[in-house]
Design a protein around this motif. Structure first.
Motif, PDB file in Angstrom:
ATOM      1  N   MET A 159       0.839  -1.208   0.000  1.00 27.81           N
ATOM      2  CA  MET A 159       0.000   0.000   0.000  1.00 27.81           C
ATOM      3  C   MET A 159       0.865   1.246   0.000  1.00 27.81           C
ATOM      4  SD  MET A 159      -3.333   0.333   0.059  1.00 27.81           S
ATOM      5  CE  MET A 159      -3.938   1.518   1.241  1.00 27.81           C
ATOM      6  N   ARG A 160       0.725   2.052  -0.994  1.00 27.78           N
ATOM      7  CA  ARG A 160       1.483   3.303  -0.974  1.00 27.78           C
ATOM      8  C   ARG A 160       0.559   4.453  -0.694  1.00 27.78           C
ATOM      9  NH1 ARG A 160       5.034   3.409  -6.250  1.00 27.78           N
ATOM     10  NH2 ARG A 160       5.055   5.614  -5.774  1.00 27.78           N
ATOM     11  N   ARG A 161       0.946   5.243   0.289  1.00 29.67           N
ATOM     12  CA  ARG A 161       0.107   6.401   0.613  1.00 29.67           C
ATOM     13  C   ARG A 161       0.496   7.555  -0.300  1.00 29.67           C
ATOM     14  NH1 ARG A 161       0.607   6.656   6.577  1.00 29.67           N
ATOM     15  NH2 ARG A 161       0.426   8.900   6.202  1.00 29.67           N
ATOM     16  N   ARG A 162      -0.505   8.230  -0.809  1.00 26.87           N
ATOM     17  CA  ARG A 162      -0.221   9.321  -1.746  1.00 26.87           C
ATOM     18  C   ARG A 162       0.456  10.500  -1.060  1.00 26.87           C
ATOM     19  NH1 ARG A 162      -5.344  10.797  -5.107  1.00 26.87           N
ATOM     20  NH2 ARG A 162      -3.808  12.045  -6.236  1.00 26.87           N
ATOM     21  N   SER A 163       0.297  10.572   0.245  1.00 32.06           N
ATOM     22  CA  SER A 163       0.856  11.735   0.936  1.00 32.06           C
ATOM     23  C   SER A 163       2.352  11.589   1.201  1.00 32.06           C
ATOM     24  CB  SER A 163       0.115  11.966   2.248  1.00 32.06           C
ATOM     25  OG  SER A 163       0.251  10.813   3.059  1.00 32.06           O
ATOM     26  N   THR A 164       2.885  10.366   1.050  1.00 27.05           N
ATOM     27  CA  THR A 164       4.281  10.148   1.424  1.00 27.05           C
ATOM     28  C   THR A 164       5.267  11.131   0.781  1.00 27.05           C
ATOM     29  OG1 THR A 164       3.726   7.842   1.699  1.00 27.05           O
ATOM     30  CG2 THR A 164       6.077   8.399   1.677  1.00 27.05           C
ATOM     31  N   PRO A 165       5.193  11.313  -0.552  1.00 29.08           N
ATOM     32  CA  PRO A 165       6.176  12.236  -1.154  1.00 29.08           C
ATOM     33  C   PRO A 165       6.090  13.636  -0.550  1.00 29.08           C
ATOM     34  CG  PRO A 165       4.868  11.135  -2.839  1.00 29.08           C
ATOM     35  CD  PRO A 165       4.276  10.752  -1.529  1.00 29.08           C
ATOM     36  N   TYR A 166       4.880  14.045  -0.234  1.00 23.73           N
ATOM     37  CA  TYR A 166       4.721  15.395   0.322  1.00 23.73           C
ATOM     38  C   TYR A 166       5.308  15.482   1.716  1.00 23.73           C
ATOM     39  CZ  TYR A 166       1.790  15.982  -3.699  1.00 23.73           C
ATOM     40  OH  TYR A 166       1.358  16.036  -4.989  1.00 23.73           O
ATOM     41  N   LEU A 167       5.094  14.383   2.488  1.00 27.25           N
ATOM     42  CA  LEU A 167       5.682  14.361   3.826  1.00 27.25           C
ATOM     43  C   LEU A 167       7.203  14.440   3.733  1.00 27.25           C
ATOM     44  CD1 LEU A 167       3.497  11.754   5.736  1.00 27.25           C
ATOM     45  CD2 LEU A 167       3.740  14.207   6.194  1.00 27.25           C
ATOM     46  N   LEU A 168       7.754  13.741   2.730  1.00 27.42           N
ATOM     47  CA  LEU A 168       9.210  13.758   2.569  1.00 27.42           C
ATOM     48  C   LEU A 168       9.705  15.152   2.192  1.00 27.42           C
ATOM     49  CD1 LEU A 168       9.811  10.369   0.756  1.00 27.42           C
ATOM     50  CD2 LEU A 168      10.507  11.000   3.075  1.00 27.42           C
ATOM     51  N   LEU A 169       8.854  15.881   1.491  1.00 26.53           N
ATOM     52  CA  LEU A 169       9.247  17.232   1.078  1.00 26.53           C
ATOM     53  C   LEU A 169       9.229  18.224   2.238  1.00 26.53           C
ATOM     54  CD1 LEU A 169       7.566  18.108  -2.337  1.00 26.53           C
ATOM     55  CD2 LEU A 169       9.972  18.288  -1.739  1.00 26.53           C
ATOM     56  N   LEU A 170       8.473  17.855   3.273  1.00 28.15           N
ATOM     57  CA  LEU A 170       8.200  18.796   4.345  1.00 28.15           C
ATOM     58  C   LEU A 170       9.440  19.452   4.961  1.00 28.15           C
ATOM     59  CD1 LEU A 170       5.456  19.750   5.265  1.00 28.15           C
ATOM     60  CD2 LEU A 170       5.688  18.271   7.288  1.00 28.15           C
TER      61      LEU A 170
END
Lengths: 281, 401
Positions: free
Chosen positions: A1-12
């Motif tokens: 399961m990949r969460r769509r928010s992950t890349p954004y969290l990484l950008l934070l």
């Protein structure tokens, strides 16, 4: 399961960093540049306002220093490129087992203080130094001096930022598959043709980033102009420094900084578009 | 820009002298350069004296005092410790955090002003601004009045420095050291160009045979003051016309290439390298450079400046700071400092004490000036904030900034 928010969290973290240390200061700089003075003295302080005339007044007073900054930085980048490309080429293709040593030597000056190195140039270029004496003996100097001339400032800028040109170009050249160059030779390309049609295009990203890494800091530098130049060779960094620290006219200093930043940005965008590459090493 | 006072290299081991001249200059020049690292400077002499980080919380009442002084402006032995500071700590139990981070009046003020304005402590108990800058601190309410009850030795202050315009009764400041802005030159280069190895007049600076070999101080008060006095105006009380007449003349000499640069103490390198023949410079710099270089107050008078001990508002250790100031106003201690830094001592009686250390010291007019020396000086007129800004901007324009 990949969460769509992950890349954004990484950008934070990166975005937070940029927000705190770039965007907020930038907004503050812009606000300061539009302030109006509360009295005839800078000690009276400044009030928030929309004083756009700060910009026109600053430009009117200091356009020569603006022009000199870009001219000096442009020349330093160009001369630096003429030195850096052959050097990087040699290190990448010809240096053999000396390659690491040569790279270390290119970087080595950066281990000592920027000021110390620039100050050393005062001695190197002094009237009684061997460089000036040699040039004088050859009757190559119209004015029998190098120190306190634009030549000294450009030489200092070229020297100080050279490693930032050599390294990216070297990195680009080093990544070139030697087989591609050999293939060009097999297809009867002359050495000049190989350089022009194969090596130069493949090295373009390195040249691009190297020139940016040289031009931008060189245009904003004020140490070289201060130590090696004369009164007529001051750059925009000298003006910003004196307006901010000595005169304490913060709006003028901020307006100059802002204009400088925008000009650099425009020049860089034009340059990237012209050189045309999507890949910045 | 750079305006650091440099103590004598004559008293240092020869191998340290080149390092020193560079170091004190570099500290000053690096002042505003956030992008420039000064790592190399940490290796200098000052690096080994008592230093501390600036962010430390100030512990009120602790036996400490934090003093920011100009680089190399106190007695230091070869091991890098100050005998007078050590003796102070021993007799009072007060530890001194001695920082050499006061490199430039304008730069230091720019750094601490936001803190002072918002009523925060700058974690310093003593700073050492030059007269005009001390005036800015005082009129902005950033200086704490001195409790003279804690400084009985203040009565040793020499009369000529007791009533300056910016602090008429010395309620906020006491002098640390003074010096001159005047004529400096390289004897050999001057002899080659003009056939003489002495300078007595500002006229000589503008001799066409010295074209491009002249550097003047970037400090407005030193240079503009000397020029105004030479033009017949009175730097202790001048008009706009006097000031702009001096600037116009300087602009002319810049345009025709006579003056090549305005610098802080970095003119020292230029004189040593032979790029510069003569300067308007500081007495201390030239005195340190040795026999081949000369310094003189011009016939038309030179600038007498003073660096002043001042306690910032909200200082955590005011009483300790006053005790320290009192200690340095003891003539015997002042003589020890004078023997090292070789600037003008403001303490009466220091001359007699200095004679006990070294008779030649007491005879040096650059340290213990005679009345006839002081007659050849002026103290630059205090400026209103308005004039400070106006003249400052005009001055920076002349400098190409």
């Amino acid at each position: 399961m990949r969460r769509r928010s992950t890349p954004y969290l990484l950008l934070l973290p990166g975005m937070a960093w940029l927000g705190f240390f770039f965007l907020i200061p930038l907004a503050s700089l812009l606000a300061t540049s539009l302030q109006r003075p509360l009295g005839p003295s800078t000690e009276d302080g400044f009030a928030p306002a929309l004083e756009f005339t700060n910009y026109s007044a600053a430009l009117l007073a200091y356009w020569p220093q603006f022009l000199k900054s870009f001219a000096f930085a442009g020349l330093a980048s160009l001369i630096g490129l003429l030195i850096a490309f052959p050097l990087a080429y040699f290190i990448a293709f010809r240096a053999g087992r000396w390659r690491m040593l040569m790279l270390v030597l290119v970087v080595l000056p950066l281990f000592s203080s920027f000021l110390l190195r620039t100050n050393a140039w005062k001695t190197l270029l002094s009237s009684e130094g061997f460089i000036v004496e040699t040039l004088n003996a050859l009757a190559l100097l119209p004015d029998d001096r190098v120190l306190n001339t634009p030549i000294a400032v450009i030489a200092g800028l070229t020297y100080n930022f050279l490693p930032f040109l050599v390294l990216p170009i070297y990195a680009s050249l080093d990544r070139i598959d030697k087989a591609v160059v050999e293939a060009a030779a097999d297809l009867y390309a002359t050495a000049a043709a190989r350089l022009r049609t194969v090596i130069l295009p493949l090295a373009a990203p390195g040249v691009l980033s190297g020139v940016l890494l040289t031009f931008i800091p060189a245009a904003g530098d004020y140490i070289n102009a201060q130590l090696l130049g004369s009164i007529q060779d001051k750059m925009i960094g000298n003006v910003i420094q004196s307006q901010f620290i000595i005169v304490r006219d913060y709006p003028t200093a901020s307006a100059l900084s802002f204009m400088f930043m925008v000009t650099i940005l425009v020049l860089v965008l034009l340059y990237i578009r012209r050189v045309g590459t999507r890949e910045l090493v | 820009m750079s305006t650091s006072r440099r103590p004598p290299r004559a008293s240092l081991p020869p191998e340290l002298r080149p390092l020193l001249s560079r170091r004190s200059f570099l500290l000053a020049a690096g002042a505003g350069a956030a992008t420039v690292t000064l790592a190399a400077c940490g290796a200098g002499r000052g690096g080994s004296t008592a230093t501390t980080t600036t962010g430390e919380a100030a512990d009120t009442g602790a036996a400490r005092v934090v003093w920011s002084n100009w680089p190399l402006y106190i007695d230091v032995d070869d091991a890098g410790t100050s005998a007078t500071l050590a003796a102070f700590t021993q007799s009072t139990g007060i530890d001194v955090d001695y920082l050499e981070d006061y490199n430039d009046n304008a730069e230091f003020y720019a750094k601490v002003r936001p803190l002072l304005e918002s009523g925060q402590s700058i974690d310093r108990d003593i700073v050492v601004p030059t007269d005009w800058m001390a005036g800015i601190w005082i009129r902005n309410g950033f200086a704490s009045p001195l409790d003279k009850a804690n400084i009985p030795n203040a009565s040793n202050l020499i009369a000529s420095l007791a009533t300056p315009g910016f602090d008429a009764d010395r309620s906020y400041t006491l002098p640390w050291q003074s010096g001159y802005g005047g004529l400096g030159w390289s004897k050999s280069a001057l002899n080659e160009a003009l056939g003489t190895d002495t300078m007595t007049s500002v006229d000589q600076l503008f001799d066409p045979r010295l074209k491009g070999r002249i550097v003047l101080l970037s400090e407005m008060r030193d240079t503009a003051g000397v020029i105004m006095a030479w033009q017949g105006a009175d730097p202790t009380n001048f008009t706009d016309d006097d000031f702009y007449a001096a600037l116009d003349y300087l602009q002319e000499q810049v345009n025709n290439g006579q003056i090549i640069a305005f610098q802080g103490n970095d003119y020292v390198t230029g004189l040593e390298n032979g790029d510069i023949t003569a300067v308007i410079g500081w007495s201390g710099d030239l005195a340190q450079m040795g026999e081949e270089f000369g310094f003189a107050l011009p016939e038309t008078r030179g600038n007498l400046w003073t660096d002043n001990l001042l306690i910032p508002v909200n200082a955590a250790h005011q009483a300790n700071a006053e005790q320290l100031i009192n200690y340095y106003y003891d003539p015997a201690v002042a003589a020890q400092v004078a023997a090292y830094v070789q600037y003008i001592s403001p303490v009466a009686g220091a001359e007699q004490e200095a004679a006990a250390i070294d008779p030649a010291l007491a005879d040096n007019p650059l340290i213990f000036p005679r009345d006839e020396d002081l007659a050849k000086t002026f103290i630059f007129m205090p400026l209103t904030p308005e004039k400070e800004t106006e003249y400052g901007e005009a001055w920076q324009a002349l400098l190409g900034n």
